[in-house]
Scaffold this motif. Sequence first.
Motif, PDB file in Angstrom:
ATOM      1  N   ILE A 101       0.762  -1.182   0.047  1.00  0.00           N
ATOM      2  CA  ILE A 101       0.016   0.058  -0.040  1.00  0.00           C
ATOM      3  C   ILE A 101       0.833   1.398   0.184  1.00  0.00           C
ATOM      4  N   ARG A 102       2.074   1.221   0.685  1.00  0.00           N
ATOM      5  CA  ARG A 102       2.779   2.282   0.765  1.00  0.00           C
ATOM      6  C   ARG A 102       3.482   2.486  -0.640  1.00  0.00           C
ATOM      7  N   GLU A 103       3.686   1.693  -1.145  1.00  0.00           N
ATOM      8  CA  GLU A 103       4.481   1.745  -2.564  1.00  0.00           C
ATOM      9  C   GLU A 103       3.281   2.167  -3.643  1.00  0.00           C
ATOM     10  N   ILE A 104       2.059   1.991  -3.472  1.00  0.00           N
ATOM     11  CA  ILE A 104       1.103   2.104  -4.470  1.00  0.00           C
ATOM     12  C   ILE A 104       0.456   3.625  -4.289  1.00  0.00           C
ATOM     13  N   LEU A 105       0.259   4.060  -3.092  1.00  0.00           N
ATOM     14  CA  LEU A 105      -0.360   5.159  -3.016  1.00  0.00           C
ATOM     15  C   LEU A 105       0.564   6.583  -2.592  1.00  0.00           C
ATOM     16  N   PRO A 106       0.045   7.659  -3.389  1.00  0.00           N
ATOM     17  CA  PRO A 106       0.647   8.796  -3.240  1.00  0.00           C
ATOM     18  C   PRO A 106       0.524   9.707  -2.142  1.00  0.00           C
ATOM     19  N   ASP A 107       1.451  10.315  -1.462  1.00  0.00           N
ATOM     20  CA  ASP A 107       1.365  11.066  -0.324  1.00  0.00           C
ATOM     21  C   ASP A 107       1.258  12.464  -0.944  1.00  0.00           C
ATOM     22  N   ASN A 108      -0.024  13.298  -0.862  1.00  0.00           N
ATOM     23  CA  ASN A 108      -0.005  14.476  -1.509  1.00  0.00           C
ATOM     24  C   ASN A 108      -0.062  15.621  -0.356  1.00  0.00           C
ATOM     25  N   GLN A 109       0.188  15.092   0.861  1.00  0.00           N
ATOM     26  CA  GLN A 109       0.348  15.874   1.829  1.00  0.00           C
ATOM     27  C   GLN A 109      -0.994  16.808   2.149  1.00  0.00           C
ATOM     28  N   ASN A 110      -2.108  15.991   1.884  1.00  0.00           N
ATOM     29  CA  ASN A 110      -3.393  16.719   2.053  1.00  0.00           C
ATOM     30  C   ASN A 110      -4.545  16.042   3.047  1.00  0.00           C
ATOM     31  N   GLY A 111      -3.818  14.959   3.928  1.00  0.00           N
ATOM     32  CA  GLY A 111      -4.901  14.719   4.907  1.00  0.00           C
ATOM     33  C   GLY A 111      -5.355  13.368   4.333  1.00  0.00           C
ATOM     34  N   SER A 112      -4.874  12.740   3.448  1.00  0.00           N
ATOM     35  CA  SER A 112      -5.477  11.484   2.837  1.00  0.00           C
ATOM     36  C   SER A 112      -5.222  10.434   3.849  1.00  0.00           C
ATOM     37  N   ARG A 113      -6.058   9.294   3.955  1.00  0.00           N
ATOM     38  CA  ARG A 113      -5.810   8.223   5.288  1.00  0.00           C
ATOM     39  C   ARG A 113      -6.061   6.868   4.618  1.00  0.00           C
ATOM     40  N   VAL A 114      -5.519   6.086   5.350  1.00  0.00           N
ATOM     41  CA  VAL A 114      -5.862   4.547   5.163  1.00  0.00           C
ATOM     42  C   VAL A 114      -6.160   3.904   6.341  1.00  0.00           C
ATOM     43  N   LEU A 115      -7.345   3.445   6.476  1.00  0.00           N
ATOM     44  CA  LEU A 115      -7.872   2.897   7.902  1.00  0.00           C
ATOM     45  C   LEU A 115      -7.775   1.418   7.803  1.00  0.00           C
ATOM     46  N   ILE A 116      -7.340   0.857   8.702  1.00  0.00           N
ATOM     47  CA  ILE A 116      -7.007  -0.513   8.698  1.00  0.00           C
ATOM     48  C   ILE A 116      -7.588  -1.086  10.107  1.00  0.00           C
ATOM     49  N   THR A 117      -8.386  -2.433   9.906  1.00  0.00           N
ATOM     50  CA  THR A 117      -8.412  -3.088  11.123  1.00  0.00           C
ATOM     51  C   THR A 117      -7.804  -4.306  11.203  1.00  0.00           C
ATOM     52  N   LEU A 118      -6.870  -4.317  12.357  1.00  0.00           N
ATOM     53  CA  LEU A 118      -5.976  -5.150  12.581  1.00  0.00           C
ATOM     54  C   LEU A 118      -6.382  -6.544  13.141  1.00  0.00           C
ATOM     55  N   THR A 119      -6.286  -7.605  12.595  1.00  0.00           N
ATOM     56  CA  THR A 119      -6.590  -8.987  13.087  1.00  0.00           C
ATOM     57  C   THR A 119      -5.611  -9.495  13.935  1.00  0.00           C
ATOM     58  N   GLN A 120      -4.243  -9.532  13.677  1.00  0.00           N
ATOM     59  CA  GLN A 120      -3.240  -9.840  14.250  1.00  0.00           C
ATOM     60  C   GLN A 120      -2.375  -8.955  15.281  1.00  0.00           C
ATOM     61  N   ILE A 121      -3.187  -8.866  16.688  1.00  0.00           N
ATOM     62  CA  ILE A 121      -2.481  -7.841  17.523  1.00  0.00           C
ATOM     63  C   ILE A 121      -0.809  -8.067  17.470  1.00  0.00           C
ATOM     64  N   GLU A 122      -0.199  -9.139  17.246  1.00  0.00           N
ATOM     65  CA  GLU A 122       1.218  -9.415  17.336  1.00  0.00           C
ATOM     66  C   GLU A 122       1.910  -8.422  16.375  1.00  0.00           C
ATOM     67  N   MET A 123       1.049  -8.122  15.032  1.00  0.00           N
ATOM     68  CA  MET A 123       1.728  -7.242  14.091  1.00  0.00           C
ATOM     69  C   MET A 123       2.279  -5.961  14.928  1.00  0.00           C
ATOM     70  N   VAL A 124       1.688  -5.268  15.872  1.00  0.00           N
ATOM     71  CA  VAL A 124       2.024  -4.347  16.510  1.00  0.00           C
ATOM     72  C   VAL A 124       3.589  -4.288  16.996  1.00  0.00           C
ATOM     73  N   THR A 125       4.188  -5.200  17.263  1.00  0.00           N
ATOM     74  CA  THR A 125       5.679  -5.275  17.478  1.00  0.00           C
ATOM     75  C   THR A 125       6.415  -4.876  16.591  1.00  0.00           C
ATOM     76  N   SER A 126       5.952  -4.795  14.947  1.00  0.00           N
ATOM     77  CA  SER A 126       6.772  -4.125  14.004  1.00  0.00           C
ATOM     78  C   SER A 126       6.637  -2.353  13.972  1.00  0.00           C
TER      79      SER A 126
END
Length: 310
Positions: free
Chosen positions: A149-174
Amino acid sequence: MDSDLMDDIKTLEAEAGIFSSSKNREMVGLDDRMVKLLDLLIEGPPQLSVVVILDSIGLDKTAFAREAYNSSYAKHYFDCHTWIREPYPYEADQILDIIIKFLMPSSRLSEIEDKNYEMKKIILHEYLMTKQYLIVIDDVWSTDVLDVIREILPDNQNGSRVLITLTQIEMVTSFQFENGENIRLDFVPTGGRLRVTYQGWPFLILYHGSISLEENIEEVLDTPVGILWIAEGFILDNSEATAENYLEQLINGGFVEAKKRKAAGTINTCSIRSRCHPVLMSVPYMVEFISSPFMDPEVFVVLLFRNPPL
């Protein structure tokens, strides 16, 4: 001052006032959790940021995200938005095709579909260049999709957002705190929002638990699996002992990990090993229990035999 310019300024002020008042009206009656989520989506930093909903006990994270996604407040703020379930496998071109299909006008799809990956990405960037966009990805299991997603989406510095629901709480260790330290599972959030980064990318985590992340995992997994299986009609003799035996077979086969056992040896908490998620996702497609226009069942068969569970 030029009269046309003055009229433009008045128009902008009026629109800003309408937006502010509509926000206040819509916030009335919303619970605190939804207010915090909408604030993170609308009033966060200007750079493209990811808002994460953790799997807190008692919270239907998908319904929670959908309520924010469908709110007139979010629809008024973002120029374009789309909701997708996390695709599998995590192929960049497949994820790009899904985003283009649901985010861009249908009138342009025919001219894009035959382009290669890099050209599609350029076209998407050009389309989103002047737009504030919101993309919701439900049930994220791996950081692989975040990298894509980071590679695909442009950052236009205009407040765009990606909202995700996290199933694997263990991912937060990254994820890292502002001081560079990685989040530990024994960390106890104070509730509400948590500002972290993932490889320098700003993340805003919404977590409503009052216990550590690790305890949250155990509480969520501490479910009478046997009773649920019996209720679904999976256990023909309606015996909890039979269900326990099936669960032991899954553990012995490496599909499930027993986190804790009671003094008598019965399983108290368990979890599905992350390496087994692709297999479990592929089986429903292989037997045509579920279907998706973006998923090729043959791909799952190839991946299943290429990467069998250990």
